[in-house]
Design a protein around this motif. Structure first.
Motif: not given
Length: 523
Positions: A377-381
């Protein structure tokens, strides 16, 4: 910034809902009232001078206001920040209804001492920061503008949420042709002076260096906006550099898309300048390529990723109502989801306090709804916020694995009701922080199951909390005896049911317990 202006003159104002919602993506919308609309809501005397409804029956008038003006404000000003005016400060009951229903701010014309007094009285009855004054200088000179603002008096100025200088009809009141300098010119503390000195305004004009300085000094600490001026997108950008907002007609998406290639166009096919282009002109960058850092977040405020925007991509995003960014690798527009299907609906976009970073709030689509190319969902996991609970519950509603407790709750409303009551009671009895946190987690889980079962979302909950923060009328907030009694009866019935079940399972033990309770000396 641009405050797009829409006129509310129809006796069927519901038609404006989509326009207001669309134009509110970039910031507040100025809704221009008319005498016809005030008559429509039953507040102003109708043509001919007959008595108003309020004079005939105050209770009926209050009910009529809530039904008409309150209903309109709830439908139009909950999802969008609306500044409504020119509003008659003498209509205090109507003001309370409008603000209570969600209007961000009411803008009242102040041209006489009597109107200033009426606004001051209104400021005593409603939150004063939810009010603004509209002043109308005699001309577009710096002296006239500053004098019109100063006439409000320091006490009233200090209480207001803003001041709007209406220059309609004033010769030479134009922002068209004023363009912001390169971003580097506004990097230091001298930004305002540098921008103002670049203005090709005539000496003594409100938009000259001295004019801007004098106007802002007179209005301090209130924010200042100008209206009734000719403007284009670069002119709005220039005004933003000198800390002036601009109220002007704006193009809808059809008009914005048609004029996206021409930032100097003063008017589009739909009768206004492009809100997206104005936002782009208000931004600044210290990068050699001029791109603006853009944080992309969902409606709950969870950061999904970091991208870059250009003037072209900002204008395209607002015009198309979707996530559009600038691809540095491809050197062109990047319409998120165009190939992957992970399309984003643009909910709103805002500049930060320094105008050098953007926040795009989006509604992420996809299966699963992912921003990252790695399908997280996010670029941070993975997103571990409370929003992840909602998505799990929604997936259980659609297709739950065998033995799912959540599915059982969805299929057994009585069980869900019982658990909601139990967990709320247990939370009320907690004493330590950790226990309170644990029981709150239980309450949130069961409450979200109930919400998802009924089609509601955390975003809906968040919006309701936001709307309630704007209410100016407060209920006492006392407990409801009938609800407490209903809960007590529920638990009593549950205890009786459990006792009956135990008796049926072990009659001998039940009889012994009953005999012991009835024995002498036993309570």
């Amino acid at each position: 910034m641009l405050f797009p202006k829409v006129a509310l003159s129809s006796t069927a104002p519901e038609a404006l809902a989509s326009t207001i919602s669309e134009l509110g993506v970039c910031g507040p919308v100025f809704v221009e009232l008319s005498a016809e609309w005030l008559t429509y809501v039953g507040k102003a005397p109708p043509p001919g001078g007959a008595a108003s409804a309020e004079e005939e029956d105050p209770k009926a008038a209050a009910a009529a206001l809530t039904k008409t003006a309150g209903k309109w404000a709830r439908e139009h000003c909950r999802s969008v920040d609306c500044i409504v005016g020119p509003f008659p400060a003498t209509q205090r009951a109507l003001a309370a209804v409008m603000l209570d229903a969600g209007v961000l701010r009411l803008a009242c014309v102040v041209s006489t001492p009597e109107e200033a007094g009426a606004l001051a009285t209104l400021a005593d009855e409603v939150p004063s920061h939810r009010l603004a004054a509209i002043v109308r200088p005699a001309d577009a000179s710096a002296e006239a503008a500053a004098a019109a603002v100063a006439a409000l008096g320091p006490d009233l100025i200090g209480r207001l949420g803003g001041i709007i200088v209406d220059l309609a009809g004033a010769d030479g009141a134009t922002l068209a042709g004023l363009a912001p300098e390169s971003p580097a010119a506004f990097a230091g503390d001298g930004a305002t002076a540098a921008a103002a000195s670049a203005a090709p305004a005539s000496r003594g004009s409100v938009f000259s260096t001295a004019g801007v300085r004098g106007l802002r000094q007179a209005a301090k600490p209130s924010a200042v906006a100008v209206m009734g001026v000719s403007a284009d997108a670069p002119g709005v950008g220039w005004a933003h550099r000198v800390h002036l907002d601009v109220v002007a007609a704006a193009a809808t998406r059809e008009g914005s898309a048609a004029t996206a290639a021409d930032p100097t166009a003063a008017s589009g096919p739909r009768g206004g300048i492009s809100p997206g282009l104005c936002l782009a002109m208000c931004s600044r960058s210290d990068r050699p390529d001029g791109l603006v850092t853009t944080v992309v977040a969902d409606e709950l405020g969870v950061a999904l990723g970091l991208v870059y925007s250009s003037a072209e991509s900002i204008a395209a995003a607002v015009a198309e109502g979707r996530g559009v960014y600038w691809s540095r690798s491809r050197g062109g527009l990047w319409r998120k989801g165009e190939s992957s299907g992970m399309i984003q609906t643009l909910v709103r976009c805002r500049l930060d306090c320094d105008s050098d970073a953007l926040l795009f709030t989006v509604r992420q689509a996809g299966s699963p709804p992912s921003f990252c190319h790695l399908l997280t969902r996010t670029c941070w996991g993975d997103d571990t916020s409370i929003g992840s609970l909602q998505r799990i519950l929604q997936s259980r509603l659609e297709a739950a694995p065998a033995g799912s407790y959540t599915k059982r709750l969805f299929e057994d409303p009585e069980l869900l009701r019982a658990k909601l009551l139990e967990e709320a009671q247990e939370l009320s009895e907690t004493e330590t922080p950790d226990h309170a946190a644990a029981e709150t987690a239980d309450v949130i889980y069961f409450a979200m199951v109930a919400a998802v079962a009924r089609g509601a979302s955390l975003e809906d909950v968040q919006n309701h909390l936001h709307w309630r923060s704007r209410k100016v009328k407060r209920r006492p907030g006392n407990s409801k005896p009938e609800r407490i009694q209903a809960a007590a009866e529920f638990f009593a019935a549950k205890a009786a049911s459990a006792k009956a079940a135990a008796s049926e399972a072990d009659p001998a033990a039940a009889a012994a317990a009953a005999a012991a309770a009835a024995a002498p000396g036993k309570a």
